[in-house]
Design an enzyme around this catalytic site. Structure first.
Site, PDB file in Angstrom:
ATOM      1  N   GLY A  47     112.867  82.655 -37.720  1.00 45.61           N
ATOM      2  CA  GLY A  47     113.626  81.432 -37.446  1.00 45.61           C
ATOM      3  C   GLY A  47     115.121  81.638 -37.686  1.00 45.61           C
ATOM      4  O   GLY A  47     115.873  80.690 -37.937  1.00 45.61           O
ATOM      5  N   HIS A 118     118.769  91.589 -39.484  1.00 39.53           N
ATOM      6  CA  HIS A 118     117.323  91.689 -39.746  1.00 39.53           C
ATOM      7  C   HIS A 118     117.028  92.939 -40.575  1.00 39.53           C
ATOM      8  O   HIS A 118     115.880  93.245 -40.848  1.00 39.53           O
ATOM      9  CB  HIS A 118     116.547  91.846 -38.432  1.00 39.53           C
ATOM     10  CG  HIS A 118     116.576  90.652 -37.543  1.00 39.53           C
ATOM     11  ND1 HIS A 118     116.268  89.388 -37.967  1.00 39.53           N
ATOM     12  CD2 HIS A 118     116.861  90.533 -36.227  1.00 39.53           C
ATOM     13  CE1 HIS A 118     116.359  88.551 -36.954  1.00 39.53           C
ATOM     14  NE2 HIS A 118     116.725  89.214 -35.880  1.00 39.53           N
ATOM     15  N   TYR A 204     111.520  78.882 -43.292  1.00 36.74           N
ATOM     16  CA  TYR A 204     111.334  78.273 -41.962  1.00 36.74           C
ATOM     17  C   TYR A 204     110.488  77.008 -42.098  1.00 36.74           C
ATOM     18  O   TYR A 204     110.787  75.974 -41.510  1.00 36.74           O
ATOM     19  CB  TYR A 204     110.633  79.299 -41.057  1.00 36.74           C
ATOM     20  CG  TYR A 204     110.261  78.796 -39.681  1.00 36.74           C
ATOM     21  CD1 TYR A 204     111.171  78.867 -38.632  1.00 36.74           C
ATOM     22  CD2 TYR A 204     108.992  78.276 -39.423  1.00 36.74           C
ATOM     23  CE1 TYR A 204     110.821  78.415 -37.352  1.00 36.74           C
ATOM     24  CE2 TYR A 204     108.638  77.826 -38.166  1.00 36.74           C
ATOM     25  CZ  TYR A 204     109.558  77.895 -37.133  1.00 36.74           C
ATOM     26  OH  TYR A 204     109.213  77.454 -35.875  1.00 36.74           O
ATOM     27  N   GLY A 264     107.637  77.321 -31.829  1.00 34.69           N
ATOM     28  CA  GLY A 264     108.232  76.707 -33.000  1.00 34.69           C
ATOM     29  C   GLY A 264     107.241  75.950 -33.874  1.00 34.69           C
ATOM     30  O   GLY A 264     107.505  74.832 -34.312  1.00 34.69           O
TER      31      GLY A 264
HETATM   32  S1  PPS Z   1     114.868  86.796 -33.555  1.00 32.15           S
HETATM   33  O1  PPS Z   1     114.653  87.285 -32.188  1.00 32.15           O
HETATM   34  O2  PPS Z   1     114.330  87.751 -34.509  1.00 32.15           O
HETATM   35  O3  PPS Z   1     116.260  86.499 -33.818  1.00 32.15           O
HETATM   36  O4  PPS Z   1     113.979  85.479 -33.681  1.00 32.15           O
HETATM   37  P1  PPS Z   1     114.203  84.276 -34.720  1.00 32.15           P
HETATM   38  O5  PPS Z   1     115.250  83.397 -34.205  1.00 32.15           O
HETATM   39  O6  PPS Z   1     114.342  84.810 -36.081  1.00 32.15           O
HETATM   40  O7  PPS Z   1     112.802  83.516 -34.660  1.00 32.15           O
HETATM   41  C1  PPS Z   1     112.284  83.005 -33.454  1.00 32.15           C
HETATM   42  C2  PPS Z   1     111.251  81.944 -33.818  1.00 32.15           C
HETATM   43  O8  PPS Z   1     111.927  80.743 -34.229  1.00 32.15           O
HETATM   44  C3  PPS Z   1     111.470  79.658 -33.414  1.00 32.15           C
HETATM   45  N1  PPS Z   1     112.512  78.633 -33.254  1.00 32.15           N
HETATM   46  C4  PPS Z   1     112.371  77.344 -33.647  1.00 32.15           C
HETATM   47  N2  PPS Z   1     111.373  76.710 -34.287  1.00 32.15           N
HETATM   48  C5  PPS Z   1     111.546  75.383 -34.539  1.00 32.15           C
HETATM   49  N3  PPS Z   1     112.622  74.673 -34.154  1.00 32.15           N
HETATM   50  C6  PPS Z   1     113.650  75.262 -33.518  1.00 32.15           C
HETATM   51  N4  PPS Z   1     114.711  74.558 -33.148  1.00 32.15           N
HETATM   52  C7  PPS Z   1     113.541  76.677 -33.242  1.00 32.15           C
HETATM   53  N5  PPS Z   1     114.338  77.589 -32.624  1.00 32.15           N
HETATM   54  C8  PPS Z   1     113.696  78.761 -32.637  1.00 32.15           C
HETATM   55  C9  PPS Z   1     111.147  80.357 -32.092  1.00 32.15           C
HETATM   56  O9  PPS Z   1     110.407  79.549 -31.236  1.00 32.15           O
HETATM   57  C10 PPS Z   1     110.408  81.577 -32.610  1.00 32.15           C
HETATM   58  O10 PPS Z   1     109.119  81.262 -33.134  1.00 32.15           O
HETATM   59  P2  PPS Z   1     107.771  81.187 -32.249  1.00 32.15           P
HETATM   60  O11 PPS Z   1     106.652  81.095 -33.238  1.00 32.15           O
HETATM   61  O12 PPS Z   1     107.716  82.442 -31.445  1.00 32.15           O
HETATM   62  O13 PPS Z   1     107.880  79.952 -31.415  1.00 32.15           O
END
Ligand code: PPS
Length: 297
Positions: A47, A118, A204, A264
């Protein structure tokens, strides 16, 4: 790099030429940190992008106009150039803003700089960890099984570099891979330092369950005050649906299709992992947590 269909896609660390990349690491290690820098560290798919946008807006006094600028420009990944150390024969694509060197890009950012990583602690800038500078670090953690699921779909469906099963991917993650290395070493390093005044540990799941509370915590940590209205606006801006529609963060122009914000959800792994795999993850995790007060869910 080119995927199985011959399209240009960004690279992930599975395809890094480790030898070349490791040579690059000392440049990050010796990166000169400023007292007013803000770092965000987290294992990939914890996240971090969501947290970046929250931190950036708080640190920049809710400048929604500037927030329309691509997130990689406002809040770059210091190690992005590592991902350009591709294995021979793989073609690499990266956000234009880095002009092939993410470290130089970070060096030259306007202050206060907001920088993400990361990387495993052993590869992070020395001055970030040794207490020499006033620099602030926010660390974000997410349930390891959800992290595993999220990386699996990212590699498989978004950058299309993984054709294996979820089980294979999970085993690969449990081994620990360069440059993020081992999930628990990553998380526990910052968990164990969470009481230090320049480190804030967030989760998260806390952002999902009570975003307002996390916004307040981060604001206090960054020495910023915020009004009820500013808090309301930020909660709306960070909402999953509006985040998905926001190209500056969802990066549809870069990742194509739906961008990279996926489901998410908390606990999505329960619907997709077999009971055996969950058990294996739990056993593996408990081994690393046996001397820790970290709450495992
Ligand atoms: S990365 O590529 O490593 O930078 O990815 P990262 O941003 O760390 O994590 C991506 C996951 O965060 C979810 N995400 C969110 N969840 C809830 N609300 C909001 N606004 C949001 N924005 C990003 C995103 O969907 C990825 O998780 P998953 O489980 O794949 O959906």
């Amino acid at each position: 790099m080119a995927n199985q269909e011959g399209q240009e896609v960004p690279i992930n660390y599975v395809h890094i030429c480790e030898e070349t990349a490791r040579k690059f690491c000392p440049t990050i290690k010796s990166f000169e940190v400023n007292d007013d820098d803000i770092f965000l560290v987290g294992f990939a798919k914890s996240g971090t992008t969501w947290a970046q946008e929250m931190i950036w807006l708080i640190a920049n006094d809710f400048d929604y106009e500037r927030a329309k600028e691509y997130l990689h420009i406002r809040f770059p990944d210091i190690e992005y150039s590592l991902y350009l150390c591709a294995k021979p024969g793989i073609k690499v694509n990266s956000p234009d803003c880095y002009e092939l060197n993410s470290i130089e890009f970070c060096k030259n950012m306007r202050r206060p700089r907001t920088i993400k990583s990361h990387l495993s602690p052993e590869y992070l800038p020395e001055q970030l960890l040794n207490g020499e500078k006033e620099v602030k670090t926010v660390y974000i953690a997410r349930n390891v099984k959800d992290v595993c699921l999220s990386t699996y779909y990212f590699y498989r469906d978004i950058i299309k570099v993984n054709t294996g099963s979820l089980e294979e991917h999970a085993k690969f993650m449990m081994q620990g891979t360069f440059p993020a290395e081992h999930y628990w070493n990553h998380v526990l390093y910052f968990w164990n330092r969470r009481h230090e005044k320049n480190i804030l540990f967030i989760k998260y799941e806390d952002m999902k369950n009570d975003l307002r509370a996390v916004i307040r915590k981060v604001s206090t940590f960054l020495g910023k005050s915020l009004t009820v209205q500013q808090e309301e606006e930020l909660v709306k801006w960070l909402d999953f649906e509006s985040f998905k529609k926001n190209d500056a963060v969802n990066q549809v122009h870069f990742y194509k299709k739906d961008g990279f914000v996926r489901k998410g959800k908390i606990g999505g792994y329960k619907e997709e992992m077999s009971p055996e795999l969950i058990l294996e993850f739990d056993k593996w995790s408990k081994e690393y947590l046996k001397n820790s007060d970290y709450k495992y869910e």
